[in-house]
Design a protein around this motif. Structure first.
Motif, PDB file in Angstrom:
ATOM      1  N   GLY A  43      21.815 -19.972  19.607  1.00  0.00           N
ATOM      2  CA  GLY A  43      22.835 -20.699  19.916  1.00  0.00           C
ATOM      3  C   GLY A  43      23.382 -21.900  18.927  1.00  0.00           C
ATOM      4  O   GLY A  43      24.178 -22.641  19.157  1.00  0.00           O
ATOM      5  N   LEU A  44      22.346 -22.069  17.834  1.00  0.00           N
ATOM      6  CA  LEU A  44      22.475 -23.121  17.194  1.00  0.00           C
ATOM      7  C   LEU A  44      23.644 -22.483  15.923  1.00  0.00           C
ATOM      8  O   LEU A  44      23.689 -21.458  15.683  1.00  0.00           O
ATOM      9  CB  LEU A  44      21.120 -23.583  16.429  1.00  0.00           C
ATOM     10  CG  LEU A  44      20.404 -24.246  17.487  1.00  0.00           C
ATOM     11  CD1 LEU A  44      18.965 -24.496  16.746  1.00  0.00           C
ATOM     12  CD2 LEU A  44      20.769 -25.506  18.060  1.00  0.00           C
ATOM     13  N   ASP A  45      24.038 -23.513  15.128  1.00  0.00           N
ATOM     14  CA  ASP A  45      24.845 -22.931  13.898  1.00  0.00           C
ATOM     15  C   ASP A  45      24.091 -22.773  12.709  1.00  0.00           C
ATOM     16  O   ASP A  45      24.323 -23.652  11.711  1.00  0.00           O
ATOM     17  CB  ASP A  45      26.263 -24.090  13.741  1.00  0.00           C
ATOM     18  CG  ASP A  45      27.061 -23.955  14.856  1.00  0.00           C
ATOM     19  OD1 ASP A  45      27.042 -22.983  15.622  1.00  0.00           O
ATOM     20  OD2 ASP A  45      27.599 -25.064  15.050  1.00  0.00           O
ATOM     21  N   PHE A  46      23.377 -21.768  12.767  1.00  0.00           N
ATOM     22  CA  PHE A  46      22.455 -21.367  11.300  1.00  0.00           C
ATOM     23  C   PHE A  46      23.480 -20.136  10.881  1.00  0.00           C
ATOM     24  O   PHE A  46      24.127 -19.418  11.314  1.00  0.00           O
ATOM     25  CB  PHE A  46      21.092 -20.970  11.857  1.00  0.00           C
ATOM     26  CG  PHE A  46      20.179 -22.031  12.017  1.00  0.00           C
ATOM     27  CD1 PHE A  46      19.779 -22.958  11.189  1.00  0.00           C
ATOM     28  CD2 PHE A  46      19.859 -21.979  13.061  1.00  0.00           C
ATOM     29  CE1 PHE A  46      18.914 -24.010  11.406  1.00  0.00           C
ATOM     30  CE2 PHE A  46      18.846 -23.263  13.815  1.00  0.00           C
ATOM     31  CZ  PHE A  46      18.477 -23.987  12.693  1.00  0.00           C
ATOM     32  N   VAL A  47      23.130 -20.092   9.425  1.00  0.00           N
ATOM     33  CA  VAL A  47      23.761 -19.038   8.777  1.00  0.00           C
ATOM     34  C   VAL A  47      22.685 -18.324   8.096  1.00  0.00           C
ATOM     35  O   VAL A  47      21.361 -18.434   7.941  1.00  0.00           O
ATOM     36  CB  VAL A  47      24.750 -19.477   7.600  1.00  0.00           C
ATOM     37  CG1 VAL A  47      25.694 -20.130   8.057  1.00  0.00           C
ATOM     38  CG2 VAL A  47      24.012 -20.202   6.576  1.00  0.00           C
ATOM     39  N   ALA A  48      22.834 -16.853   7.835  1.00  0.00           N
ATOM     40  CA  ALA A  48      21.810 -16.187   7.211  1.00  0.00           C
ATOM     41  C   ALA A  48      21.711 -16.477   5.782  1.00  0.00           C
ATOM     42  O   ALA A  48      22.652 -17.174   5.204  1.00  0.00           O
ATOM     43  CB  ALA A  48      22.329 -14.668   7.387  1.00  0.00           C
ATOM     44  N   ARG A  49      20.534 -16.080   5.267  1.00  0.00           N
ATOM     45  CA  ARG A  49      20.105 -16.596   3.891  1.00  0.00           C
ATOM     46  C   ARG A  49      21.060 -15.765   2.984  1.00  0.00           C
ATOM     47  O   ARG A  49      21.650 -16.586   2.079  1.00  0.00           O
ATOM     48  CB  ARG A  49      18.877 -15.931   3.542  1.00  0.00           C
ATOM     49  CG  ARG A  49      18.468 -16.099   1.998  1.00  0.00           C
ATOM     50  CD  ARG A  49      18.490 -17.420   1.537  1.00  0.00           C
ATOM     51  NE  ARG A  49      17.621 -18.371   1.473  1.00  0.00           N
ATOM     52  CZ  ARG A  49      17.427 -19.832   1.281  1.00  0.00           C
ATOM     53  NH1 ARG A  49      18.446 -20.224   0.677  1.00  0.00           N
ATOM     54  NH2 ARG A  49      16.364 -20.255   1.432  1.00  0.00           N
ATOM     55  N   GLU A  50      21.916 -14.705   3.132  1.00  0.00           N
ATOM     56  CA  GLU A  50      22.521 -14.002   2.346  1.00  0.00           C
ATOM     57  C   GLU A  50      23.944 -14.655   2.244  1.00  0.00           C
ATOM     58  O   GLU A  50      24.440 -14.961   1.128  1.00  0.00           O
ATOM     59  CB  GLU A  50      23.011 -12.670   2.787  1.00  0.00           C
ATOM     60  CG  GLU A  50      21.433 -11.495   2.831  1.00  0.00           C
ATOM     61  CD  GLU A  50      20.666 -11.815   3.902  1.00  0.00           C
ATOM     62  OE1 GLU A  50      21.018 -12.513   4.719  1.00  0.00           O
ATOM     63  OE2 GLU A  50      19.468 -11.512   3.649  1.00  0.00           O
ATOM     64  N   GLU A  51      24.492 -15.122   3.541  1.00  0.00           N
ATOM     65  CA  GLU A  51      25.585 -15.892   3.380  1.00  0.00           C
ATOM     66  C   GLU A  51      25.492 -17.118   2.610  1.00  0.00           C
ATOM     67  O   GLU A  51      26.482 -17.844   1.841  1.00  0.00           O
ATOM     68  CB  GLU A  51      26.038 -16.350   5.002  1.00  0.00           C
ATOM     69  CG  GLU A  51      26.446 -14.966   5.689  1.00  0.00           C
ATOM     70  CD  GLU A  51      26.754 -15.417   7.105  1.00  0.00           C
ATOM     71  OE1 GLU A  51      27.782 -16.197   7.236  1.00  0.00           O
ATOM     72  OE2 GLU A  51      26.124 -15.014   8.060  1.00  0.00           O
ATOM     73  N   PHE A  52      24.423 -18.045   2.862  1.00  0.00           N
ATOM     74  CA  PHE A  52      24.083 -19.158   2.351  1.00  0.00           C
ATOM     75  C   PHE A  52      24.129 -19.016   0.686  1.00  0.00           C
ATOM     76  O   PHE A  52      24.798 -19.595   0.046  1.00  0.00           O
ATOM     77  CB  PHE A  52      22.854 -19.676   2.644  1.00  0.00           C
ATOM     78  CG  PHE A  52      22.501 -21.138   1.825  1.00  0.00           C
ATOM     79  CD1 PHE A  52      23.267 -22.180   2.124  1.00  0.00           C
ATOM     80  CD2 PHE A  52      21.428 -20.895   0.870  1.00  0.00           C
ATOM     81  CE1 PHE A  52      22.847 -23.432   1.678  1.00  0.00           C
ATOM     82  CE2 PHE A  52      21.190 -22.263   0.116  1.00  0.00           C
ATOM     83  CZ  PHE A  52      21.819 -23.335   0.483  1.00  0.00           C
ATOM     84  N   ASP A  53      23.536 -17.909   0.208  1.00  0.00           N
ATOM     85  CA  ASP A  53      23.474 -17.766  -1.127  1.00  0.00           C
ATOM     86  C   ASP A  53      24.883 -17.136  -1.834  1.00  0.00           C
ATOM     87  O   ASP A  53      25.224 -17.692  -2.857  1.00  0.00           O
ATOM     88  CB  ASP A  53      22.404 -16.318  -1.473  1.00  0.00           C
ATOM     89  CG  ASP A  53      21.144 -17.029  -1.290  1.00  0.00           C
ATOM     90  OD1 ASP A  53      20.713 -18.236  -1.344  1.00  0.00           O
ATOM     91  OD2 ASP A  53      19.986 -16.198  -1.243  1.00  0.00           O
ATOM     92  N   ALA A  54      25.642 -16.577  -1.070  1.00  0.00           N
ATOM     93  CA  ALA A  54      26.989 -16.319  -1.328  1.00  0.00           C
ATOM     94  C   ALA A  54      27.886 -17.552  -1.472  1.00  0.00           C
ATOM     95  O   ALA A  54      28.661 -17.633  -2.580  1.00  0.00           O
ATOM     96  CB  ALA A  54      27.562 -15.273  -0.268  1.00  0.00           C
ATOM     97  N   VAL A  55      27.974 -18.196  -0.564  1.00  0.00           N
ATOM     98  CA  VAL A  55      28.563 -19.538  -0.625  1.00  0.00           C
ATOM     99  C   VAL A  55      28.208 -20.425  -1.977  1.00  0.00           C
ATOM    100  O   VAL A  55      28.830 -20.960  -2.600  1.00  0.00           O
ATOM    101  CB  VAL A  55      28.703 -20.198   0.524  1.00  0.00           C
ATOM    102  CG1 VAL A  55      29.195 -21.658   0.738  1.00  0.00           C
ATOM    103  CG2 VAL A  55      29.328 -19.565   1.814  1.00  0.00           C
ATOM    104  N   LYS A  56      26.840 -20.666  -2.052  1.00  0.00           N
ATOM    105  CA  LYS A  56      26.593 -21.393  -3.165  1.00  0.00           C
ATOM    106  C   LYS A  56      26.673 -20.864  -4.536  1.00  0.00           C
ATOM    107  O   LYS A  56      27.083 -21.559  -5.320  1.00  0.00           O
ATOM    108  CB  LYS A  56      24.752 -21.209  -2.979  1.00  0.00           C
ATOM    109  CG  LYS A  56      23.903 -22.322  -3.822  1.00  0.00           C
ATOM    110  CD  LYS A  56      22.612 -22.090  -3.665  1.00  0.00           C
ATOM    111  CE  LYS A  56      21.821 -22.702  -4.821  1.00  0.00           C
ATOM    112  NZ  LYS A  56      20.407 -22.804  -4.433  1.00  0.00           N
ATOM    113  N   ALA A  57      26.892 -19.382  -4.668  1.00  0.00           N
ATOM    114  CA  ALA A  57      27.256 -18.818  -6.003  1.00  0.00           C
ATOM    115  C   ALA A  57      28.930 -19.285  -6.195  1.00  0.00           C
ATOM    116  O   ALA A  57      29.267 -19.378  -7.084  1.00  0.00           O
ATOM    117  CB  ALA A  57      27.061 -17.225  -5.891  1.00  0.00           C
ATOM    118  N   MET A  58      29.529 -19.042  -5.020  1.00  0.00           N
ATOM    119  CA  MET A  58      31.025 -19.229  -5.040  1.00  0.00           C
ATOM    120  C   MET A  58      31.474 -20.681  -5.337  1.00  0.00           C
ATOM    121  O   MET A  58      32.008 -21.100  -6.406  1.00  0.00           O
ATOM    122  CB  MET A  58      31.610 -18.850  -3.768  1.00  0.00           C
ATOM    123  CG  MET A  58      31.852 -17.558  -3.725  1.00  0.00           C
ATOM    124  SD  MET A  58      32.689 -16.848  -1.990  1.00  0.00           S
ATOM    125  CE  MET A  58      33.234 -18.125  -1.427  1.00  0.00           C
TER     126      MET A  58
END
Length: 90
Positions: A43-58
């Motif tokens: 129910g919380l707004d967490f993101v998966a590690r893969e999504e976080f790493d992709a956004v960080k790289a972008m």
């Protein structure tokens, strides 16, 4: 003597059954706790590690591109700031 052996046999069977039951209760409690935790975290707004790493790289790529564009703009502004030499008519 035989009645004492039977008593101990029954007692051991009872304890084995109780231990098995307690182990089952423990497993069910653990599974239930995991399900509640998944439900709560879901129910919380967490993101998966893969999504976080992709956004960080972008973001890093965008930052690098921004720096390169900034350097180009500064070079162009420096060029424009120099007075234009025109040949004198005469």
């Amino acid at each position: 003597m035989q009645s004492e052996n039977r008593f101990f046999d029954d007692f051991v069977k009872f304890m084995n059954g109780a231990a098995g039951t307690m182990a089952g209760v423990g497993r069910e409690a653990g599974e239930s706790a995991r399900e509640h935790a998944k439900s709560w975290i879901g129910g919380l707004d967490f993101v998966a590690r893969e999504e976080f790493d992709a956004v960080k790289a972008m973001a890093a790529a965008a930052r690098d591109e921004n720096e390169a564009l900034k350097a180009r703009i500064e070079a162009l502004e420096a060029k424009l700031a120099k007075p234009i030499k025109t040949p004198k008519a005469g």
